[in-house]
Design an enzyme around this catalytic site. Sequence first.
Site, mmCIF file in Angstrom:
data_model
loop_
_atom_site.group_PDB
_atom_site.id
_atom_site.type_symbol
_atom_site.label_atom_id
_atom_site.label_comp_id
_atom_site.label_asym_id
_atom_site.label_seq_id
_atom_site.Cartn_x
_atom_site.Cartn_y
_atom_site.Cartn_z
ATOM 1 N N ARG A 98 38.656 43.460 42.699
ATOM 2 C CA ARG A 98 39.119 42.081 42.828
ATOM 3 C C ARG A 98 39.771 41.664 41.528
ATOM 4 O O ARG A 98 40.853 41.098 41.504
ATOM 5 C CB ARG A 98 37.902 41.205 43.130
ATOM 6 C CG ARG A 98 38.139 40.002 43.931
ATOM 7 C CD ARG A 98 36.842 39.406 44.411
ATOM 8 N NE ARG A 98 35.657 39.870 43.688
ATOM 9 C CZ ARG A 98 34.421 39.695 44.098
ATOM 10 N NH1 ARG A 98 34.187 39.074 45.227
ATOM 11 N NH2 ARG A 98 33.391 40.117 43.393
ATOM 12 N N LYS A 127 17.428 45.504 56.258
ATOM 13 C CA LYS A 127 17.021 46.890 55.984
ATOM 14 C C LYS A 127 16.089 47.407 57.080
ATOM 15 O O LYS A 127 16.168 48.569 57.468
ATOM 16 C CB LYS A 127 16.338 46.966 54.620
ATOM 17 C CG LYS A 127 17.315 46.737 53.466
ATOM 18 C CD LYS A 127 16.572 46.564 52.162
ATOM 19 C CE LYS A 127 17.532 46.361 50.996
ATOM 20 N NZ LYS A 127 16.842 45.855 49.790
HETATM 21 N N1 NAP Z 1 23.081 46.533 43.269
HETATM 22 C C1 NAP Z 1 22.159 47.293 43.833
HETATM 23 O O1 NAP Z 1 21.191 47.708 43.186
HETATM 24 C C2 NAP Z 1 22.284 47.697 45.269
HETATM 25 C C3 NAP Z 1 21.278 48.482 45.862
HETATM 26 C C4 NAP Z 1 21.436 48.903 47.195
HETATM 27 C C5 NAP Z 1 22.543 48.516 47.911
HETATM 28 N N2 NAP Z 1 23.485 47.711 47.302
HETATM 29 C C6 NAP Z 1 24.656 47.319 48.087
HETATM 30 O O2 NAP Z 1 25.805 47.901 47.483
HETATM 31 C C7 NAP Z 1 26.931 47.056 47.652
HETATM 32 C C8 NAP Z 1 27.548 46.779 46.302
HETATM 33 O O3 NAP Z 1 26.598 46.123 45.471
HETATM 34 P P1 NAP Z 1 26.883 45.874 43.921
HETATM 35 O O4 NAP Z 1 25.616 45.375 43.350
HETATM 36 O O5 NAP Z 1 27.538 47.064 43.344
HETATM 37 O O6 NAP Z 1 27.938 44.673 44.013
HETATM 38 P P2 NAP Z 1 28.869 44.097 42.828
HETATM 39 O O7 NAP Z 1 28.308 44.488 41.518
HETATM 40 O O8 NAP Z 1 29.085 42.672 43.149
HETATM 41 O O9 NAP Z 1 30.247 44.883 43.018
HETATM 42 C C9 NAP Z 1 31.137 44.619 44.070
HETATM 43 C C10 NAP Z 1 32.446 45.307 43.751
HETATM 44 O O10 NAP Z 1 33.330 45.128 44.847
HETATM 45 C C11 NAP Z 1 34.545 44.520 44.399
HETATM 46 N N3 NAP Z 1 34.943 43.566 45.450
HETATM 47 C C12 NAP Z 1 34.163 42.670 46.070
HETATM 48 N N4 NAP Z 1 34.877 41.977 46.978
HETATM 49 C C13 NAP Z 1 36.125 42.434 46.898
HETATM 50 C C14 NAP Z 1 37.336 42.131 47.575
HETATM 51 N N5 NAP Z 1 37.385 41.189 48.520
HETATM 52 N N6 NAP Z 1 38.442 42.832 47.270
HETATM 53 C C15 NAP Z 1 38.408 43.784 46.321
HETATM 54 N N7 NAP Z 1 37.298 44.140 45.637
HETATM 55 C C16 NAP Z 1 36.170 43.464 45.934
HETATM 56 C C17 NAP Z 1 34.228 43.834 43.092
HETATM 57 O O11 NAP Z 1 35.405 43.801 42.309
HETATM 58 P P3 NAP Z 1 35.429 43.144 40.823
HETATM 59 O O12 NAP Z 1 34.485 43.994 40.011
HETATM 60 O O13 NAP Z 1 36.809 43.267 40.371
HETATM 61 O O14 NAP Z 1 34.937 41.756 41.014
HETATM 62 C C18 NAP Z 1 33.155 44.764 42.513
HETATM 63 O O15 NAP Z 1 33.733 45.812 41.801
HETATM 64 C C19 NAP Z 1 26.400 45.811 48.374
HETATM 65 O O16 NAP Z 1 26.599 45.964 49.754
HETATM 66 C C20 NAP Z 1 24.912 45.827 48.080
HETATM 67 O O17 NAP Z 1 24.144 45.190 49.061
HETATM 68 C C21 NAP Z 1 23.373 47.305 46.014
#
Ligand code: NAP
Length: 436
Positions: A45, A205
Amino acid sequence: MRSIAIGLLGAGNVGCGVVQLLRDNHDAIARRVGASIQIKRVLLRSPGTRRPIDVPAEWKTTDPADILADPEIRVVVEVMGGLEPARQYVLEAIAAGKHVVSANKALLGTFGKELFAAAAQRGVSLHFEASVAGGIPILRSLREGLASDRIEAVSGIVNGTCNFVLDTMTRMGASFDAALAEAQVRGLAEADPALDISGVDAAQKLTLLALVAFGLRVDPQRIPTEGITRITAFDIEAARTLGCVIKSIAAARVDHGRLLARVHPALVPMHNVLGGVHGTYNAVLVESRALGRSLYYGRGAGMMPTGTAVVADLVEVCRAIIGLGDRGTGVDELAAIVDVTPASLDDERHENYVRVTVPNVPGVLGQVANCLGAHGVSIKRVNQDPRGPGLPVEMVVVTESVTDAELRAALAEIDGLPTTLAPVLRLRLLEADPLD
Ligand SMILES: NC(=O)c1ccc[n+]([C@@H]2O[C@H](COP(=O)([O-])OP(=O)(O)OC[C@H]3O[C@@H](n4cnc5c(N)ncnc54)[C@H](OP(=O)(O)O)[C@@H]3O)[C@@H](O)[C@H]2O)c1
């Protein structure tokens, strides 16, 4: 060696973990796969945002078509989160014949049926190991390790934020608000933690666990779900005096073909294995006919733990691409699954912790006891905590084993008493040690 190009939708927490693992362990992964996995593009993004690891400028794009319409990219890794546009991008990737790996429980829990059907029809894989319990290979264990067994129940702690909050309240004597603030400061809870503390995340989940364990799909919104927001320092202390800790539990089982599922905080005996799950750790207890009870424990979230689950899926997909394995997730099977409505919990029996807030006046205990007795609820133990003259009393009643329906009727009556000062809190008591 053959090379397989992949594209990442997102490089936040999880995406950066994937990039780092594919970089650090490239050679070992290539040997396991029989091909080199190469990241070609990463959708972002805000490409200028600082990230925990370096993402090369030539990978970065803000145009999804750079990934979805690139015929060289064989696998799309969806780690962007949310429902839209993630759903739309995953459907486009599938339609373009790309395999998909996703970590997104909200997406799979809500639109899984549509996405599995699309993947099955197009003949591509859709893997989602990281969507449940982060780094713990629970879905793979259910699908492969227990392939010959019949799974009857899954239960456990699948939300690290809730577990951290309750554990901090237990270990530090913190209030709910202070424990939640601490989780946010440490980056464990979202700025808006509503999905976690309301139990919705755990219900999503649980939907995926039930799907893989039993082949039954239930809408997460239909799973009876209670959050942890009403748990107070008083409850934590009262639980301690009963030899218990409070944990947020997600549980599903099949009983005569009916699916029973629920998410709620419960009193767990301290020596129960789930009582010893601390911090952000997750644990899933599986009951299957041949193996009996087995426990899967580990980090349920975080950049590297979740990254390992995503990369494990990638390895499986890429091995299938070069002809060393099959498509793995059984998307055809998942696509054929019918939706079920969860069965009523009315006949489930539990001992219960009931907290009633009443004025410090004579006769109130009798009124509460009458309401319980009128619905066949026997009292095992009562504790009263007088705070001082004129102040309300927190009365804790532990019931004998009773059905949900009986208890609900009794609690409705107690809630209706003119002397009841706040809605009654009811928590189930889990059995002593499910692994005995
Ligand atoms: N975090 C955890 O520990 C964890 C554990 C299990 C599962 N998950 C799952 O994994 C997924 C990702 O989690 P996360 O924690 O990594 O999320 P995050 O840190 O918020 O990262 C999301 C990424 O997606 C990009 N993004 C979001 N919306 C976008 C859009 N409309 N267009 C283009 N790019 C977009 C963001 O870009 P920018 O960086 O440029 O903003 C960012 O790089 C989620 O579904 C979450 O439920 C996460």
